[in-house]
Motif scaffolding. Structure first.
Motif, short mmCIF file in Angstrom:
data_model
loop_
_atom_site.label_atom_id
_atom_site.label_comp_id
_atom_site.label_asym_id
_atom_site.label_seq_id
_atom_site.Cartn_x
_atom_site.Cartn_y
_atom_site.Cartn_z
N GLU A 29 0.82 -1.21 0.00
CA GLU A 29 0.00 0.00 0.00
C GLU A 29 0.86 1.26 0.00
OE1 GLU A 29 -2.51 -0.70 3.39
OE2 GLU A 29 -4.03 -1.74 2.18
N SER A 117 -0.62 -2.55 -7.77
CA SER A 117 -2.01 -2.48 -7.30
C SER A 117 -2.67 -3.86 -7.35
CB SER A 117 -2.82 -1.49 -8.15
OG SER A 117 -2.33 -0.19 -7.98
N THR A 120 -1.22 -5.91 -4.61
CA THR A 120 -1.75 -5.46 -3.32
C THR A 120 -3.07 -6.15 -3.03
OG1 THR A 120 -0.68 -3.31 -3.55
CG2 THR A 120 -2.46 -3.46 -1.95
N ARG A 124 -3.75 -8.67 -0.02
CA ARG A 124 -4.82 -8.36 0.94
C ARG A 124 -5.70 -9.60 1.16
NH1 ARG A 124 -6.48 -3.62 -1.52
NH2 ARG A 124 -5.01 -2.25 -0.49
#
Length: 146
Positions: A29, A117, A120, A124
């Protein structure tokens, strides 16, 4: 207590209590945030104004530092092929960012930003799954110590 002081205390507590998988997510992030900032320094026609060069470079360098931290956190022995693939990807990212910083290339920044991204989001999901497993088994979610 000021807002910034309270926020910094919250952030520090979050990092200190995060699982290893959550720390990886926080690193991703952070890199995405810095790359987004670097990309935003360009004008709509893709030019980097002279006034933005210093902050652009600072954002890119910080993203590279974060990616390097991700590299050194890999456990190459336990991680096997996944760790090797991630290492190659992190090396590629840092090479692209180094080149982007020299050439002031928005395209290279945006390319790495897009891949970071996506990763990420994957991390997550992995952290969420690992946390459920950890809660059930009371074991570490990931071993990223290098």
């Amino acid at each position: 207590m000021s807002y910034n002081h309270a926020y910094n205390a919250y952030k520090k507590a979050s990092v200190n209590t995060a699982s290893q998988a959550e720390l990886v997510v926080l690193l991703y992030e952070g890199a995405v945030k810095k790359l987004t900032s670097a990309s935003s320094k360009f004008t709509p026609d893709g030019k980097l104004p002279v006034a933005n060069i210093e902050s652009f470079s600072a954002d890119v360098l910080r993203a590279q530092e974060i990616i390097t931290e991700l590299q050194v956190s890999l456990d190459m022995e336990k991680g096997g092929e996944i760790s090797r693939n991630l290492m190659a990807l992190y090396i590629f990212f840092n090479d692209q960012l180094r080149s982007a910083n020299i050439s002031k290339s928005k395209e290279k920044i945006d390319s790495v930003l897009n891949m970071m991204s996506q990763l990420t989001d994957s991390w997550r999901k992995a952290a969420e799954n690992a946390n459920g497993t950890v809660a059930a088994q009371n074991q570490p979610a990931l071993n990223i110590e290098g």
